[in-house]
Write an enzyme that holds these catalytic residues in place. Structure first.
Site, PDB file in Angstrom:
ATOM      1  CG  ASP A  10      53.463  24.855  -5.689  1.00 28.46           C
ATOM      2  OD1 ASP A  10      54.192  24.046  -5.080  1.00 28.46           O
ATOM      3  OD2 ASP A  10      53.784  26.029  -5.900  1.00 28.46           O
TER       4      ASP A  10
ATOM      5  CB  SER B 105      55.945  33.901  -9.504  1.00 25.18           C
ATOM      6  OG  SER B 105      55.390  32.882  -8.712  1.00 25.18           O
TER       7      SER B 105
ATOM      8  CG  ASP C 119      45.954  34.950  -8.731  1.00 32.22           C
ATOM      9  OD1 ASP C 119      45.456  35.780  -9.512  1.00 32.22           O
ATOM     10  OD2 ASP C 119      47.015  34.338  -8.960  1.00 32.22           O
TER      11      ASP C 119
ATOM     12  NE  ARG D  10      52.578  25.196  -2.615  1.00 33.31           N
ATOM     13  CZ  ARG D  10      52.465  26.470  -2.295  1.00 33.31           C
ATOM     14  NH1 ARG D  10      52.012  26.804  -1.096  1.00 33.31           N
ATOM     15  NH2 ARG D  10      52.786  27.416  -3.145  1.00 33.31           N
TER      16      ARG D  10
HETATM   17  N1  ARG Z   1      59.969  25.413  -8.163  1.00 30.82           N
HETATM   18  C1  ARG Z   1      59.714  25.237  -6.784  1.00 30.82           C
HETATM   19  C2  ARG Z   1      58.911  23.994  -6.571  1.00 30.82           C
HETATM   20  O1  ARG Z   1      58.410  23.459  -7.488  1.00 30.82           O
HETATM   21  C3  ARG Z   1      59.079  26.441  -6.172  1.00 30.82           C
HETATM   22  C4  ARG Z   1      57.650  26.658  -6.511  1.00 30.82           C
HETATM   23  C5  ARG Z   1      57.139  27.914  -5.941  1.00 30.82           C
HETATM   24  N2  ARG Z   1      55.725  28.010  -6.070  1.00 30.82           N
HETATM   25  C6  ARG Z   1      55.089  29.113  -6.402  1.00 30.82           C
HETATM   26  N3  ARG Z   1      53.805  29.027  -6.498  1.00 30.82           N
HETATM   27  N4  ARG Z   1      55.714  30.229  -6.693  1.00 30.82           N
HETATM   28  O2  ARG Z   1      58.780  23.534  -5.470  1.00 30.82           O
END
Ligand code: ARG
Length: 421
Positions: free
Chosen positions: A130, A181, A21, A101
Site C-alpha cells: 500500500d 490486519s 495508528d 489506493r
Molecule cells: N495484500 C493485499 C494487497 O496488497 C491487501 C493489502 C491490505 N492492506 C492492508 N493495509 N491491510 O493489495
C-alpha cells in the site's frame, strides 16, 4: 471546505481511518513536523459511518476533517475497468485494496490543492504494497508534495502508541483488538497476520466476516442472472442497477452461500511472500460470469491475447502503476476488446461455489448449426479432411526426414527422453 482562517502553520493532508495508528499520527505529525493536520476519510464501501470518524479527528486535534463518498467513482473508474480487463493478481486476488489506493491518493492530492497543503501523509507500514501505491501516485500526480509515512519512521510499539494516545487525550477504544490486519471496501475484504502467518494452518472461522462457512450454506442453490453491456455489469435478474447496489447485492447473496473465499500465498512487490485471506463474493461471481460471457463473444485469438493483457493489467494495479501511460494504452485495448461483450450470464451459487450454468449474447459466436451432432448440422465434414492434411503436413514431413529416418520408430518411453540419453 477549505478554511484559510483555521490553523497558522503549513498543512498536511492525512489519510485517516480513525483507528489508533492514524489517530496518534495527528499530534505526532504536529509535533514532529510542525504542521497543521487536515484529515481525509473516504467511503469506498467499507461499511463505516464517516461522521464519528470526522468528529474523532477534530477532537484529536485536526484543524479540519474532510470526508467524501467516492463509491460511484470507485466502481465506475476503477472496479469496472479491472473487471473488464479480467484483472486477478496471480490469477486469484481481485485487487480490492490495490484498486482503492490510487483513488484515495488522487483525492488526497485534490484536497491538498484545495487546502494549499504542502504535504500528504498515510499510515502504511514499510513492508506492504500500500505504501508503494500511495507514494507512487503522489509522486506522479504531485511531485511537489512532501510524503510523510509516520509508521515507517516511528519505532513505537502498540503499548507506546497507547501511552502516547493517552498523553495526548486521544480516546483508545476498549474494544478487543482483532488478531488480524484487515482492510475492506466494496470489492472485497482482506485479512492477514495472526495465525494466518502459517500457510499450513487452515484459516479459523473468526478470520471471515463476509461469507458463511460453505458447509453451513443453504442446501438449496440460488441463481442469479447478470447482464453485461460491453463488458460492464448493468443488471441483476433483469433489474437495471448502478454499480454500487449491484455489487452490494452480489456480496450479500454470494456471502450467504459461502462464495468468495480466497486463500492466497501472494508475492508482494517488496519481495516477500505473504499469506492473505480474501472475501470477495461479488468480485468472484462477476469475474466468473464475465469470463464466461467472453467465451461466447471473443474469438479464440482475442481470448488468448486477452489473458496476457489480464495478467499485465493485474500486475500494474497491484504494483501501484494505475496512473501510467502504459495503463492508458492497455485500457484502450480492453475497451475495444470488450465492445461485443454484451449478454446475460446465469450463475448458480451453492455451498461456496459460483458456477456459470448458462450464457447468451446477441453477439454470440457460438453457432448451434455448426456445433450440433443432431439434425440441422451445417458443418462441412468433407472440408475437415483437407484441413487436417495441411495441418499435420509439417509434422509429417519432419517425422519422415528426421525423427523416423532409417526405420527408427517412436518407442513410447523414449519419446520424451533427452537426446543425450
Ligand atoms: N495484500 C493485499 C494487497 O496488497 C491487501 C493489502 C491490505 N492492506 C492492508 N493495509 N491491510 O493489495
Amino acid at each position: 471546505m477549505a478554511s484559510s482562517t483555521k490553523g497558522t502553520r503549513d498543512r498536511v493532508i492525512l489519510a485517516y481511518s480513525g483507528g489508533l495508528d492514524t489517530s496518534v499520527m495527528v499530534p505526532w505529525i504536529q509535533e514532529k513536523y510542525n504542521l497543521d493536520v487536515v484529515t481525509f476519510t473516504v467511503d469506498l464501501g467499507q461499511g463505516e459511518n464517516l461522521e464519528p470518524i470526522k468528529e474523532k479527528a477534530l477532537r484529536t486535534g485536526a484543524i479540519d476533517a474532510v470526508t467524501m463518498d467516492a463509491r460511484n467513482l470507485f466502481v465506475d473508474c476503477f472496479v469496472w475497468p479491472a473487471l473488464m480487463a479480467g484483472a486477478l493478481y496471480e490469477g486469484k486476488y481481485p485487487l480490492a485494496t490495490a484498486l482503492g489506493r490510487p483513488l484515495i491518493a488522487k483525492l488526497m492530492v485534490d484536497t491538498a490543492r484545495q487546502f494549499n497543503a504542502r504535504a500528504v501523509a498515510h499510515g502504511c507500514t514499510g513492508k506492504g504494497n500500500d505504501q508503494v501505491r500511495f507514494d507512487v501516485t503522489f509522486q506522479t500526480l504531485a511531485p511537489d508534495l512532501k510524503i510523510i509515512a509516520p509508521v515507517r519512521e516511528w519505532r513505537m510499539t502498540r503499548d507506546e502508541e497507547i501511552r502516547f494516545a493517552a498523553a495526548h487525550g486521544i480516546p483508545v477504544e476498549a474494544t478487543v483488538e482483532s488478531p488480524y490486519s484487515i482492510d475492506q471496501n466494496l470489492f472485497g475484504r482482506s485479512c492477514e497476520a495472526g495465525v494466518l502467518e502459517d500457510p499450513w494452518d487452515e484459516p479459523p472461522a473468526d478470520a471471515f466476516a463476509w461469507t458463511v462457512d460453505p458447509a453451513k450454506a443453504p442446501n438449496e442453490p440460488a441463481y442469479v442472472e447478470i447482464a453485461f453491456e460491453q463488458g460492464r455489469p448493468v443488471a441483476l435478474n433483469g433489474q437495471t442497477l448502478d454499480g454500487v447496489p449491484l455489487i452490494e447485492k452480489l456480496n450479500k447473496l454470494g456471502g450467504d452461500h459461502g462464495v468468495g473465499r480466497i486463500d492466497h500465498v501472494e508475492n508482494r512487490l517488496v519481495g516477500i511472500k505473504s499469506r492473505e485471506l480474501y472475501e470477495a463474493p461479488a468480485a468472484v461471481i462477476l469475474h466468473e460470469a464475465h469470463r464466461e460471457l467472453e467465451s461466447l463473444c471473443l474469438t479464440k485469438q482475442a481470448a488468448r491475447f486477452k489473458t496476457l493483457v489480464s495478467q499485465e493489467y493485474a500486475d500494474l494495479i497491484y504494483n501501484g502503476l494505475w496512473f501510467s501511460a502504459f495503463h492508458q494504452d492497455l485500457f484502450q485495448f480492453v475497451l475495444s476488446n470488450q465492445r461485443f461483450v454484451t449478454g446475460v450470464v446465469r450463475v448458480k451459487l451453492f455451498k461456496g461455489k459460483a458456477t456459470v450454468v448458462g450464457r447468451k449474447s446477441e453477439n454470440s459466436l457460438y453457432s448451434k448449426k455448426l456445433a450440433t451432432y443432431e439434425t440441422g448440422d451445417q458443418f462441412d465434414h468433407e472440408a475437415a479432411q483437407g484441413f487436417i492434411r495441411l495441418w499435420g503436413l509439417s509434422q509429417q514431413t519432419q517425422a519422415r526426414q528426421q525423427l523416423l529416418k532409417g526405420g527408427k520408430g517412436f518407442d513410447l518411453p523414449g519419446l520424451l527422453q533427452s537426446r543425450d540419453q
